[in-house]
Design an enzyme around this catalytic site. Structure first.
Site, PDB file in Angstrom:
ATOM      1  N   HIS A   1      38.872  33.355  77.769  1.00  0.00           N
ATOM      2  CA  HIS A   1      38.704  32.261  78.734  1.00  0.00           C
ATOM      3  C   HIS A   1      40.044  31.587  79.009  1.00  0.00           C
ATOM      4  O   HIS A   1      40.401  31.305  80.166  1.00  0.00           O
ATOM      5  CB  HIS A   1      37.695  31.251  78.171  1.00  0.00           C
ATOM      6  CG  HIS A   1      37.407  30.102  79.085  1.00  0.00           C
ATOM      7  ND1 HIS A   1      36.321  30.091  79.928  1.00  0.00           N
ATOM      8  CD2 HIS A   1      38.059  28.937  79.289  1.00  0.00           C
ATOM      9  CE1 HIS A   1      36.320  28.956  80.616  1.00  0.00           C
ATOM     10  NE2 HIS A   1      37.370  28.231  80.243  1.00  0.00           N
ATOM     11  N   GLU A   2      40.823  31.343  77.966  1.00  0.00           N
ATOM     12  CA  GLU A   2      42.128  30.695  78.145  1.00  0.00           C
ATOM     13  C   GLU A   2      43.100  31.613  78.888  1.00  0.00           C
ATOM     14  O   GLU A   2      43.875  31.157  79.732  1.00  0.00           O
ATOM     15  CB  GLU A   2      42.701  30.281  76.789  1.00  0.00           C
ATOM     16  CG  GLU A   2      41.862  29.245  76.056  1.00  0.00           C
ATOM     17  CD  GLU A   2      41.548  28.028  76.899  1.00  0.00           C
ATOM     18  OE1 GLU A   2      42.437  27.559  77.645  1.00  0.00           O
ATOM     19  OE2 GLU A   2      40.411  27.534  76.829  1.00  0.00           O
TER      20      GLU A   2
ATOM     21  N   GLU B   1      36.760  26.462  86.333  1.00  0.00           N
ATOM     22  CA  GLU B   1      36.013  26.806  85.117  1.00  0.00           C
ATOM     23  C   GLU B   1      35.090  27.980  85.359  1.00  0.00           C
ATOM     24  O   GLU B   1      34.962  28.878  84.525  1.00  0.00           O
ATOM     25  CB  GLU B   1      35.231  25.594  84.613  1.00  0.00           C
ATOM     26  CG  GLU B   1      36.066  24.602  83.851  1.00  0.00           C
ATOM     27  CD  GLU B   1      36.772  25.232  82.676  1.00  0.00           C
ATOM     28  OE1 GLU B   1      36.138  25.943  81.883  1.00  0.00           O
ATOM     29  OE2 GLU B   1      37.989  25.017  82.542  1.00  0.00           O
TER      30      GLU B   1
ATOM     31  N   HIS C   1      42.526  31.309  82.587  1.00  0.00           N
ATOM     32  CA  HIS C   1      43.173  30.163  83.230  1.00  0.00           C
ATOM     33  C   HIS C   1      44.628  30.490  83.573  1.00  0.00           C
ATOM     34  O   HIS C   1      45.137  30.099  84.624  1.00  0.00           O
ATOM     35  CB  HIS C   1      43.126  28.940  82.316  1.00  0.00           C
ATOM     36  CG  HIS C   1      41.796  28.246  82.311  1.00  0.00           C
ATOM     37  ND1 HIS C   1      41.191  27.784  83.446  1.00  0.00           N
ATOM     38  CD2 HIS C   1      40.953  27.944  81.291  1.00  0.00           C
ATOM     39  CE1 HIS C   1      40.035  27.216  83.134  1.00  0.00           C
ATOM     40  NE2 HIS C   1      39.877  27.306  81.838  1.00  0.00           N
TER      41      HIS C   1
ATOM     42  N   ASP D   1      35.349  31.438  83.417  1.00  0.00           N
ATOM     43  CA  ASP D   1      34.202  32.038  82.732  1.00  0.00           C
ATOM     44  C   ASP D   1      34.025  33.492  83.175  1.00  0.00           C
ATOM     45  O   ASP D   1      33.863  34.401  82.352  1.00  0.00           O
ATOM     46  CB  ASP D   1      32.923  31.251  83.035  1.00  0.00           C
ATOM     47  CG  ASP D   1      32.856  29.913  82.322  1.00  0.00           C
ATOM     48  OD1 ASP D   1      33.681  29.679  81.415  1.00  0.00           O
ATOM     49  OD2 ASP D   1      31.972  29.104  82.665  1.00  0.00           O
TER      50      ASP D   1
END
Length: 505
Positions: free
Chosen positions: A156-157, A222, A160, A226
């Site tokens: 997930h990070e 987000e 980003h 995801d």
């Protein structure tokens, strides 16, 4: 406190004050998920086609260039290290680095070179910073029940970073008052130092009305993180369902608070987000169930440290070994570590021996056995054991640091110095290597080397005044060594430029 650090912290205070006055701008930047537990609500998977996300080649790319992101990330990491407790556990650091490297191979991240920082903090948290910086709190291991759940957070990070949400958030705020970059970075430092809750709560409380427009974009960030994270997880051969399971762990953790932390009131992890993650994973090909013993070994290391005393850790792992346990090796390993820490080396040997007999070349077990030798002051056995392991695995960071440390404790300073000088060329950005090398240089009698290594340590921790002080001492002492003198003088020029850039932030 050095003057430049005072300046930076003053800028942090100014930035945070500015952030409180323009929370909408800040929320869109920070809520991109740079702090995992502050992740906002995701839109439903069914709404994907209604959301118009900016393309990666749009004008946001010109707003903050990739080179600028890299520069900002490096500077942020230096300042971050100066204010938080980071882990010096080489085996744990190596595990997290390898996990991220493996996942990055399957992510859309263009620049896969990452700077990884492990934070000694028992909160469930992870973060990504522009420029390829990824941080993991040790507490994440306590909440993630298996490796796939842990990896889902890392994926997930990475999403980003790959989707450049920082630059795109700035693009979304083009017509609003922007907080300075110093304010943004300072706020992330504050949030990480406070374990997430206090820092973000201080900057988002009472701002709900002002956040409405900006949160629409951060929700999209987000949702995208995801989606991309789950796809990365599946491509890496891991269970995409782990993302939804990890969200459930996060939601469950909030129930232990008398009152939910402020940031969870404005950016909750909801049942809807969990359902969306599971729905997305259900559309993907099933992955055979597996669980990594390596992850559970690392988790055991952290669980030992998390107990109030080594004696309590001994009792905890003894109870686990007596009961039904799916991870008996990890429980046995944890018990051996706890017994060593509790001053019971004989018991630790008995506990660890079955693991060594089954897998004598396992680095975690070799290091644990060497630690027992060191606790008994049997330095010869420790160094021989570790030297053989390093000969078999010459690039293993944890084993190399273990061998250098064993020589250091044995008083073999020249041997430790030789190992660390070579290793520092491979891991120039690792503060733990430079710290031990500085100590070793001093005891080996290389005073110029002490100043050079300490300077590098302070550079990596953003304490530029002290770095310059040591470099000046080194230049003076090395006046008859032309090559070393020239290297140190050039390094001084580099540090002065870094110092100027830090003030620009």
């Amino acid at each position: 406190m050095t003057e430049n650090l005072k300046v930076f912290r003053h800028r942090i205070r100014l930035g945070c004050a500015r952030l409180r006055r323009c929370a909408a701008g800040f929320a869109a930047s920070v809520a991109t998920g740079l702090v995992l537990t502050a992740a906002p609500i995701a839109a439903t998977a069914q709404d994907d086609h209604h959301i118009q996300l900016p393309m990666l080649g749009d004008s946001s790319s010109g707003l903050v260039s990739r080179a600028r992101e890299k520069e900002l990330g490096s500077m942020w990491l230096r300042m971050f290290r100066s204010q938080v407790r980071t882990s010096s556990d080489a085996l744990l650091q190596q595990y997290v680095e390898n996990s991220l490297k493996s996942l990055a191979e399957y992510s859309p991240l263009e620049d896969k070179s990452l700077d990884v920082v492990v934070v000694n903090n028992d909160t469930m948290n992870a973060f990504a910073v522009p420029g390829g910086v990824v941080g993991v709190h040790t507490g994440l291991f306590l909440f993630a029940e298996n490796e796939d759940q842990f990896a889902s957070v890392l994926a997930h990070e990475l999403a980003h970073l790959s989707q450049r949400h920082y630059a795109r958030s700035l693009e979304a705020q083009r017509n609003s008052t922007l907080p300075t970059l110093a304010g943004m970075l300072g706020a992330l430092v504050l949030a990480a130092t406070a374990g997430g809750d206090a820092g973000l709560a201080a900057m988002t409380a009472t701002q709900a009305a002002a956040l409405d427009n900006q949160l629409r974009f951060s929700r999209q960030n987000e949702q995208e993180a995801d989606r991309v994270g789950i796809e990365t997880l599946a491509k890496a051969g891991m269970d995409p369902q782990a993302a939804g399971e990890m969200f459930e762990q996060m939601l469950k953790a909030t129930r232990y608070y008398r009152r939910p932390p402020e940031f969870l009131l404005t950016h909750p992890v909801t049942e809807k987000r969990i359902a969306d993650a599971k729905l997305r994973a259900n559309r993907m090909e099933k992955v055979p169930l597996r669980d990594s013993r390596e992850y559970h070994l690392m988790r055991a290391r952290i669980r030992v440290a998390a107990e109030a005393t080594p004696q309590q850790a001994v009792k905890r792992f003894q109870a686990e070994l007596r009961g039904i346990n799916d991870n008996e090796d990890a429980a046995r390993y944890g018990l051996a570590l706890a017994q060593t820490a509790a001053g019971k080396p004989d018991s630790a040997i008995d506990t660890l021996q079955p693991l060594l007999e089954k897998e004598p070349d396992k680095d975690a077990f070799i290091l644990a056995r060497a630690d027992i030798d060191l606790s008994r002051q049997d330095y010869t056995s420790a160094t021989k054991r570790l030297q053989k392991a390093v000969d078999d695995s010459p690039k293993n960071h944890a084993l190399i640091m273990g061998l250098a440390n064993a020589h250091f404790k044995a008083g073999n300073y020249l041997a430790a110095e030789r190992i660390l000088k070579k290793h520092s060329r491979m891991r120039r950005k690792d503060p733990a290597v430079w710290y031990l090398l500085a100590e070793t240089h001093g005891l080996a009698g290389d005073i110029v080397g002490v100043h050079e290594a300490r300077a590098e340590y302070y550079i990596l921790n953003g304490v530029f005044d002290k770095a310059l002080q040591h470099l000046r001492h080194g230049v003076r002492l090395a006046k008859n060594d032309y090559q070393t003198h020239a290297i140190l003088e050039q390094r001084m020029k580099d540090v002065i430029k870094m110092q100027e850039k830090a003030k620009e932030l």
